[in-house]
Scaffold this active site. Structure first.
Site, PDB file in Angstrom:
ATOM      1  N   GLU A  50       0.834  -0.996   0.023  1.00 30.03           N
ATOM      2  CA  GLU A  50      -0.161  -0.048  -0.054  1.00 30.03           C
ATOM      3  C   GLU A  50       0.992   1.417   0.084  1.00 30.03           C
ATOM      4  OE1 GLU A  50      -2.530  -0.253   3.375  1.00 30.03           O
ATOM      5  OE2 GLU A  50      -3.723  -1.733   2.381  1.00 30.03           O
ATOM      6  N   ASP A  61      -6.274   9.217   9.949  1.00 29.00           N
ATOM      7  CA  ASP A  61      -5.046   8.580  10.112  1.00 29.00           C
ATOM      8  C   ASP A  61      -4.449   9.166  11.543  1.00 29.00           C
ATOM      9  OD1 ASP A  61      -4.370   7.108   7.941  1.00 29.00           O
ATOM     10  OD2 ASP A  61      -4.171   8.897   6.826  1.00 29.00           O
TER      11      ASP A  61
END
Length: 277
Positions: A50, A61
């Protein structure tokens, strides 16, 4: 389903390899190191890599990945064109599947049709877009599928059975099961809800299931691999990169961390997914 992604999961199952999906942020600490990390992670037997697209407001995040986005943006131009160039360069040596992981705005600004065309030509295999709403997902998934790109679906413990069934109908590549609610980050306990979520996903699709969010130790990874096809490790790897005093230290530091994480002295898989030298 994208061929590279399908072949990678099929190969892992055939050879009994642990499914391992590392996350790194493109451009952290710089594009050259990102390229070197792709090669190293491929050599270590990653099922999929990724590659995070830096964004100014990465709301899903945690602080580790937020800082990596900030570093990537501060250290030079690391927008989608440059990321596509890095992937194209990586394709000269490795066939490891690469998924671009990011938020919708940068992709929309680039243009979805252009994105699909240029990403496919460069060797990108799929996308995971964290803030894509359900109404937009199906149309974008079809557009990407026409360019042999998989739009990966995210599910969480809070996803209802009804919505899970709808997601499974249009899912491609693999399912990313979020082990817990909240933002990304290492060190959190992987809860029993993740195991139950994988069970629920498998009741509605035959696609591989990867579990992520919070995996930072060998024990956590091994626990996840008892019931999932792959474990995603992001913040823990990004934290290793952040702790390096110099760019040239990042690659060996990540290698040592990953070898300790997967518990193998030689992690090159039996299926032979080495990079070409």
């Amino acid at each position: 389903m994208n061929k590279r992604i399908k072949d990678a999961f099929d190969s892992a199952r055939e050879f009994g390899e642990p499914g391992f999906i590392p996350f790194i942020t493109a451009g952290d600490p710089d594009p050259d190191t990102t390229l070197a990390l792709i090669f190293e992670l491929a050599e270590l037997g990653s099922t999929v890599i990724e590659l995070g697209v830096p964004f100014t407001d990465p709301m899903a995040d945690g602080p580790v990945i937020q800082r990596s986005s900030q570093r990537a943006l501060e250290n030079g131009e690391m927008g989608i064109p440059r990321i596509i160039e890095v992937v194209a360069e990586a394709r000269k040596k490795t066939e490891v599947p690469i998924v671009l992981f990011g938020y919708l705005n940068p992709f929309l600004a680039f243009g979805i049709e252009r994105l699909c065309r240029e990403a496919s030509e460069a060797g990108v295999d799929g996308f995971l877009i964290t803030d894509l709403i359900e109404d937009e997902f199906s149309a974008m998934s079809r557009t990407m599928a026409s360019a042999d790109l998989d739009l990966i679906s995210l599910v969480a413990p809070t996803t209802t059975d009804e919505r899970l069934a709808r997601i499974a109908e249009g899912a491609r590549g693999f399912i990313y099961a979020v082990s817990r609610t909240g933002v990304t980050g290492e060190g959190a306990e992987i809860r029993d809800s993740a195991r139950d979520l994988v069970r629920r996903v498998r009741s509605v699709t035959d696609l591989p299931v990867a579990v992520g969010f919070g995996i930072s130790t060998r024990e956590q990874l091994n626990d996840v691999l008892e019931y999932a096809d792959a474990a995603v490790v992001g913040s823990a790897i990004v934290s290793v990169i952040e702790d390096c005093g110099a760019d040239e230290e990042a690659v060996p530091a990540v290698r040592n961390f990953v070898l300790g994480l997967i518990g193998k002295p030689d992690a090159v898989p039996a299926s032979g997914r080495r990079i070409a030298h």
